[in-house]
Design a protein around this motif. Structure first.
Motif, PDB file in Angstrom:
ATOM      1  N   GLU A 241     -50.536  36.688  15.912  1.00  0.00           N
ATOM      2  CA  GLU A 241     -51.481  35.808  15.293  1.00  0.00           C
ATOM      3  C   GLU A 241     -51.583  34.959  14.241  1.00  0.00           C
ATOM      4  O   GLU A 241     -51.692  33.814  13.800  1.00  0.00           O
ATOM      5  N   ARG A 242     -50.534  35.769  13.116  1.00  0.00           N
ATOM      6  CA  ARG A 242     -50.785  34.891  11.836  1.00  0.00           C
ATOM      7  C   ARG A 242     -49.285  34.926  11.244  1.00  0.00           C
ATOM      8  O   ARG A 242     -48.763  35.308  10.398  1.00  0.00           O
ATOM      9  N   PRO A 243     -48.564  33.937  11.788  1.00  0.00           N
ATOM     10  CA  PRO A 243     -47.352  34.352  11.567  1.00  0.00           C
ATOM     11  C   PRO A 243     -46.860  33.329  10.245  1.00  0.00           C
ATOM     12  O   PRO A 243     -45.726  33.822   9.425  1.00  0.00           O
ATOM     13  N   GLY A 244     -47.460  32.836   9.946  1.00  0.00           N
ATOM     14  CA  GLY A 244     -47.609  32.096   8.371  1.00  0.00           C
ATOM     15  C   GLY A 244     -47.401  33.295   7.388  1.00  0.00           C
ATOM     16  O   GLY A 244     -47.099  33.290   6.693  1.00  0.00           O
ATOM     17  N   GLU A 245     -48.790  34.078   7.630  1.00  0.00           N
ATOM     18  CA  GLU A 245     -49.152  34.724   6.646  1.00  0.00           C
ATOM     19  C   GLU A 245     -47.834  35.865   6.254  1.00  0.00           C
ATOM     20  O   GLU A 245     -47.462  36.683   5.199  1.00  0.00           O
ATOM     21  N   VAL A 246     -47.367  36.465   7.881  1.00  0.00           N
ATOM     22  CA  VAL A 246     -46.714  37.158   7.200  1.00  0.00           C
ATOM     23  C   VAL A 246     -45.233  36.329   6.862  1.00  0.00           C
ATOM     24  O   VAL A 246     -44.406  37.025   5.882  1.00  0.00           O
TER      25      VAL A 246
END
Length: 287
Positions: A269-274
Protein backbone atom coordinates in the motif's frame (compact mmCIF):
# COMPACT_ATOMS: atom_id res chain seq x y z
CA UNK A 1 10.51 3.53 -10.63
CA UNK A 2 13.36 4.09 -13.06
CA UNK A 3 14.06 0.45 -13.94
CA UNK A 4 12.47 -2.97 -14.09
CA UNK A 5 13.10 -5.73 -11.55
CA UNK A 6 16.33 -7.64 -12.16
CA UNK A 7 16.21 -11.23 -13.41
CA UNK A 8 15.75 -13.94 -10.83
CA UNK A 9 18.95 -15.63 -9.68
CA UNK A 10 19.37 -18.90 -7.82
CA UNK A 11 21.90 -20.11 -5.27
CA UNK A 12 22.15 -23.72 -4.10
CA UNK A 13 22.35 -24.15 -0.33
CA UNK A 14 22.44 -27.63 1.20
CA UNK A 15 21.07 -29.12 -2.04
CA UNK A 16 18.14 -26.68 -2.12
CA UNK A 17 17.87 -24.00 -4.81
CA UNK A 18 16.89 -20.65 -3.31
CA UNK A 19 15.69 -18.03 -5.80
CA UNK A 20 16.38 -14.37 -5.12
CA UNK A 21 16.48 -10.92 -6.68
CA UNK A 22 19.72 -8.95 -6.41
CA UNK A 23 20.20 -5.20 -6.79
CA UNK A 24 23.88 -4.31 -6.91
CA UNK A 25 25.16 -1.53 -4.70
CA UNK A 26 28.08 -0.48 -2.52
CA UNK A 27 26.41 0.47 0.75
CA UNK A 28 25.31 -1.69 3.69
CA UNK A 29 23.35 -4.74 2.47
CA UNK A 30 19.59 -4.86 2.87
CA UNK A 31 17.63 -8.13 2.82
CA UNK A 32 13.90 -7.87 2.09
CA UNK A 33 11.70 -10.77 3.25
CA UNK A 34 8.19 -11.08 1.85
CA UNK A 35 4.94 -12.08 3.51
CA UNK A 36 3.20 -15.46 3.40
CA UNK A 37 2.17 -16.38 -0.12
CA UNK A 38 3.70 -13.26 -1.67
CA UNK A 39 6.76 -12.55 -3.77
CA UNK A 40 10.10 -10.72 -3.80
CA UNK A 41 9.10 -8.72 -6.90
CA UNK A 42 6.59 -6.79 -4.80
CA UNK A 43 9.55 -5.20 -3.00
CA UNK A 44 10.78 -3.65 -6.26
CA UNK A 45 9.58 -0.06 -5.58
CA UNK A 46 11.36 -0.20 -2.20
CA UNK A 47 14.50 -1.79 -3.64
CA UNK A 48 14.56 0.80 -6.42
CA UNK A 49 14.73 3.57 -3.80
CA UNK A 50 17.64 1.88 -2.00
CA UNK A 51 19.80 0.74 -4.93
CA UNK A 52 22.49 1.47 -6.05
CA UNK A 53 23.42 3.12 -2.74
CA UNK A 54 22.85 -0.26 -1.08
CA UNK A 55 23.15 -3.87 -2.09
CA UNK A 56 19.63 -5.28 -1.89
CA UNK A 57 18.73 -8.98 -1.76
CA UNK A 58 15.12 -10.23 -1.88
CA UNK A 59 14.75 -14.03 -1.61
CA UNK A 60 11.69 -15.95 -2.74
CA UNK A 61 10.63 -18.15 0.17
CA UNK A 62 7.54 -19.47 -1.55
CA UNK A 63 8.05 -22.50 -3.75
CA UNK A 64 11.64 -23.56 -3.05
CA UNK A 65 10.53 -26.19 -0.50
CA UNK A 66 7.22 -27.73 -1.58
CA UNK A 67 5.45 -28.78 1.62
CA UNK A 68 2.31 -30.52 2.79
CA UNK A 69 0.01 -28.24 4.80
CA UNK A 70 -1.55 -31.33 6.42
CA UNK A 71 1.82 -32.51 7.72
CA UNK A 72 2.92 -29.45 9.66
CA UNK A 73 3.54 -27.21 6.67
CA UNK A 74 6.83 -25.39 6.11
CA UNK A 75 8.39 -24.55 9.48
CA UNK A 76 9.44 -20.89 9.62
CA UNK A 77 12.62 -21.88 11.45
CA UNK A 78 13.54 -23.74 8.26
CA UNK A 79 13.06 -20.50 6.37
CA UNK A 80 15.32 -18.78 8.91
CA UNK A 81 17.98 -21.45 8.24
CA UNK A 82 17.58 -20.87 4.51
CA UNK A 83 18.05 -17.14 5.11
CA UNK A 84 21.22 -17.82 7.10
CA UNK A 85 22.60 -20.07 4.35
CA UNK A 86 21.65 -17.60 1.63
CA UNK A 87 23.49 -14.78 3.40
CA UNK A 88 26.55 -16.99 3.87
CA UNK A 89 26.55 -18.11 0.23
CA UNK A 90 26.19 -14.53 -1.05
CA UNK A 91 28.66 -13.12 1.52
CA UNK A 92 26.01 -10.81 2.96
CA UNK A 93 27.36 -9.65 6.32
CA UNK A 94 25.55 -7.60 9.00
CA UNK A 95 22.57 -6.77 6.81
CA UNK A 96 19.58 -4.64 7.54
CA UNK A 97 16.79 -7.22 7.72
CA UNK A 98 13.39 -5.97 6.59
CA UNK A 99 10.59 -8.47 7.05
CA UNK A 100 6.91 -8.11 6.28
CA UNK A 101 4.42 -10.33 8.12
CA UNK A 102 5.93 -13.85 7.93
CA UNK A 103 9.24 -12.24 6.93
CA UNK A 104 9.33 -10.27 10.18
CA UNK A 105 9.00 -13.42 12.28
CA UNK A 106 11.59 -15.24 10.17
CA UNK A 107 13.95 -12.31 10.82
CA UNK A 108 13.56 -12.75 14.59
CA UNK A 109 14.16 -16.51 14.35
CA UNK A 110 17.27 -16.02 12.21
CA UNK A 111 18.76 -13.34 14.45
CA UNK A 112 17.98 -14.73 17.91
CA UNK A 113 17.65 -18.50 17.46
CA UNK A 114 20.36 -18.94 14.81
CA UNK A 115 22.59 -16.04 15.79
CA UNK A 116 22.61 -14.24 12.44
CA UNK A 117 24.39 -10.91 12.96
CA UNK A 118 22.14 -8.03 11.92
CA UNK A 119 22.87 -4.32 11.64
CA UNK A 120 19.25 -3.26 12.06
CA UNK A 121 15.82 -4.88 11.78
CA UNK A 122 12.60 -3.46 10.43
CA UNK A 123 9.59 -5.61 11.25
CA UNK A 124 6.53 -4.61 9.24
CA UNK A 125 3.34 -6.07 10.72
CA UNK A 126 5.21 -9.18 11.98
CA UNK A 127 3.15 -12.22 12.88
CA UNK A 128 3.51 -12.55 16.66
CA UNK A 129 0.42 -14.56 17.53
CA UNK A 130 -0.94 -14.71 21.09
CA UNK A 131 1.34 -17.08 23.01
CA UNK A 132 -1.37 -19.64 23.73
CA UNK A 133 -1.89 -20.27 20.01
CA UNK A 134 1.62 -21.73 19.69
CA UNK A 135 0.64 -24.40 22.22
CA UNK A 136 -2.38 -25.50 20.21
CA UNK A 137 -2.51 -28.23 17.60
CA UNK A 138 -4.92 -27.27 14.84
CA UNK A 139 -5.71 -28.76 11.46
CA UNK A 140 -5.68 -26.97 8.13
CA UNK A 141 -9.46 -26.78 8.27
CA UNK A 142 -9.30 -25.16 11.72
CA UNK A 143 -6.65 -22.62 10.73
CA UNK A 144 -8.57 -19.61 9.36
CA UNK A 145 -5.83 -18.39 7.02
CA UNK A 146 -4.63 -21.80 5.81
CA UNK A 147 -8.21 -22.91 5.17
CA UNK A 148 -8.88 -19.74 3.21
CA UNK A 149 -5.69 -20.22 1.19
CA UNK A 150 -6.75 -23.77 0.25
CA UNK A 151 -9.98 -22.37 -1.18
CA UNK A 152 -8.25 -19.68 -3.21
CA UNK A 153 -9.08 -19.55 -6.90
CA UNK A 154 -6.14 -20.72 -9.01
CA UNK A 155 -7.17 -20.74 -12.66
CA UNK A 156 -7.90 -17.95 -15.13
CA UNK A 157 -7.87 -17.80 -18.92
CA UNK A 158 -5.29 -14.98 -19.01
CA UNK A 159 -3.78 -12.09 -17.05
CA UNK A 160 -6.51 -9.68 -18.10
CA UNK A 161 -9.04 -11.95 -16.42
CA UNK A 162 -6.84 -11.99 -13.32
CA UNK A 163 -6.61 -8.19 -13.34
CA UNK A 164 -10.39 -7.82 -13.61
CA UNK A 165 -10.94 -10.39 -10.85
CA UNK A 166 -8.44 -8.80 -8.47
CA UNK A 167 -9.55 -5.22 -9.11
CA UNK A 168 -13.05 -6.17 -7.96
CA UNK A 169 -11.78 -7.48 -4.61
CA UNK A 170 -11.56 -5.21 -1.53
CA UNK A 171 -8.28 -6.96 -0.66
CA UNK A 172 -6.48 -5.04 -3.43
CA UNK A 173 -8.35 -1.75 -3.10
CA UNK A 174 -5.56 0.17 -1.35
CA UNK A 175 -2.59 -1.30 -3.20
CA UNK A 176 -0.15 1.04 -4.89
CA UNK A 177 -0.84 0.73 -8.65
CA UNK A 178 2.77 -0.15 -9.48
CA UNK A 179 2.84 -2.94 -6.88
CA UNK A 180 -0.49 -4.25 -8.14
CA UNK A 181 0.92 -4.50 -11.67
CA UNK A 182 4.01 -6.28 -10.35
CA UNK A 183 1.70 -8.84 -8.75
CA UNK A 184 -0.19 -9.33 -12.01
CA UNK A 185 3.11 -9.76 -13.88
CA UNK A 186 5.07 -11.96 -11.47
CA UNK A 187 2.45 -13.36 -9.10
CA UNK A 188 0.79 -15.18 -11.98
CA UNK A 189 2.47 -17.83 -14.13
CA UNK A 190 1.52 -19.52 -17.38
CA UNK A 191 -0.07 -22.93 -16.96
CA UNK A 192 1.31 -25.55 -19.39
CA UNK A 193 -2.22 -26.93 -19.67
CA UNK A 194 -3.51 -23.50 -20.71
CA UNK A 195 -4.47 -20.29 -18.98
CA UNK A 196 -2.62 -18.90 -15.97
CA UNK A 197 -2.19 -19.80 -12.28
CA UNK A 198 -0.79 -18.31 -9.09
CA UNK A 199 3.00 -18.40 -8.80
CA UNK A 200 2.61 -19.51 -5.18
CA UNK A 201 -0.03 -22.27 -5.32
CA UNK A 202 -2.81 -22.34 -2.71
CA UNK A 203 -1.47 -25.55 -1.15
CA UNK A 204 1.97 -24.03 -0.67
CA UNK A 205 0.53 -20.83 0.78
CA UNK A 206 -1.45 -22.95 3.23
CA UNK A 207 1.73 -24.87 4.11
CA UNK A 208 3.45 -21.57 4.92
CA UNK A 209 0.57 -20.50 7.16
CA UNK A 210 0.67 -23.84 8.98
CA UNK A 211 4.44 -23.57 9.41
CA UNK A 212 4.09 -20.34 11.37
CA UNK A 213 2.71 -22.08 14.44
CA UNK A 214 5.76 -24.12 15.40
CA UNK A 215 7.82 -21.52 17.30
CA UNK A 216 6.64 -18.85 19.73
CA UNK A 217 8.62 -15.67 18.98
CA UNK A 218 7.60 -13.77 22.13
CA UNK A 219 10.34 -15.22 24.41
CA UNK A 220 12.93 -14.25 21.78
CA UNK A 221 12.18 -10.53 21.65
CA UNK A 222 14.18 -9.49 24.77
CA UNK A 223 17.25 -11.16 23.21
CA UNK A 224 17.25 -9.00 20.06
CA UNK A 225 20.64 -7.28 19.96
CA UNK A 226 20.17 -4.66 17.26
CA UNK A 227 18.03 -1.53 16.87
CA UNK A 228 14.61 -2.61 15.66
CA UNK A 229 11.77 -0.64 14.15
CA UNK A 230 8.29 -2.19 14.35
CA UNK A 231 5.88 -0.75 11.80
CA UNK A 232 2.14 -1.22 12.26
CA UNK A 233 -0.81 -0.24 10.09
CA UNK A 234 -3.50 1.75 11.88
CA UNK A 235 -6.21 -0.13 9.97
CA UNK A 236 -4.60 -3.57 10.15
CA UNK A 237 -7.02 -6.39 10.83
CA UNK A 238 -4.35 -7.92 13.08
CA UNK A 239 -4.42 -5.15 15.68
CA UNK A 240 -7.14 -6.71 17.89
CA UNK A 241 -5.06 -9.85 18.46
CA UNK A 242 -1.39 -8.88 17.88
CA UNK A 243 0.02 -6.27 20.28
CA UNK A 244 2.92 -4.79 18.34
CA UNK A 245 3.40 -1.92 20.77
CA UNK A 246 4.11 -4.49 23.48
CA UNK A 247 6.39 -6.39 21.09
CA UNK A 248 8.47 -3.27 20.43
CA UNK A 249 8.68 -2.59 24.17
CA UNK A 250 10.10 -6.07 24.77
CA UNK A 251 12.94 -5.45 22.33
CA UNK A 252 15.79 -3.63 24.16
CA UNK A 253 16.29 -1.09 21.38
CA UNK A 254 12.85 -1.40 19.87
CA UNK A 255 10.78 1.44 18.47
CA UNK A 256 7.16 1.34 17.30
CA UNK A 257 5.52 3.53 14.69
CA UNK A 258 1.92 3.53 13.50
CA UNK A 259 1.10 4.36 9.88
CA UNK A 260 -2.24 6.12 9.71
CA UNK A 261 -4.62 4.81 7.07
CA UNK A 262 -2.51 1.73 6.32
CA UNK A 263 -3.55 -1.89 6.72
CA UNK A 264 -1.57 -5.09 7.16
CA UNK A 265 -0.10 -4.88 3.65
CA UNK A 266 2.03 -1.79 4.23
CA UNK A 267 4.71 -2.57 1.58
CA UNK A 268 2.00 -3.07 -1.04
CA UNK A 269 0.00 0.00 0.00
CA UNK A 270 2.75 2.47 0.93
CA UNK A 271 6.03 1.38 -0.73
CA UNK A 272 7.29 4.96 -0.96
CA UNK A 273 6.97 5.51 2.78
CA UNK A 274 8.70 2.20 3.52
CA UNK A 275 11.55 3.02 1.15
CA UNK A 276 12.03 6.50 2.56
CA UNK A 277 12.00 5.16 6.14
CA UNK A 278 14.73 2.70 5.23
CA UNK A 279 16.80 5.14 3.23
CA UNK A 280 16.78 7.63 6.13
CA UNK A 281 17.77 6.99 9.74
CA UNK A 282 17.40 3.20 9.65
CA UNK A 283 20.38 2.64 7.36
CA UNK A 284 22.56 5.06 9.30
CA UNK A 285 22.29 3.21 12.65
CA UNK A 286 24.77 0.49 13.54
CA UNK A 287 24.01 -2.53 15.72
Amino acid sequence: MDFEPPPMRTVTCNNVDIPYLAYDGDGPPVVLLHATGFLPWLWHPVAALLAPAHRVIAPFFGNHRPSDPRNGGLDWLQLARDLERLCTALQVQDPVLVGHSMGGTVSILAHVTLGVAVRHMVLIEPIFLPAEIYRMKITVEEHPLAAKAMRRRNSWPDREAVRADFMAKPFFRNWDPAVFELYITFGIRNDPAGGVRLTCPPEQEAALFMGGGHHDPWPLLPAVQCPTLVMEGEDSENRPWIDLTHAANLIPRGRHIMLSGAGHLIPMERPGEVGRALAGPVLSVKC
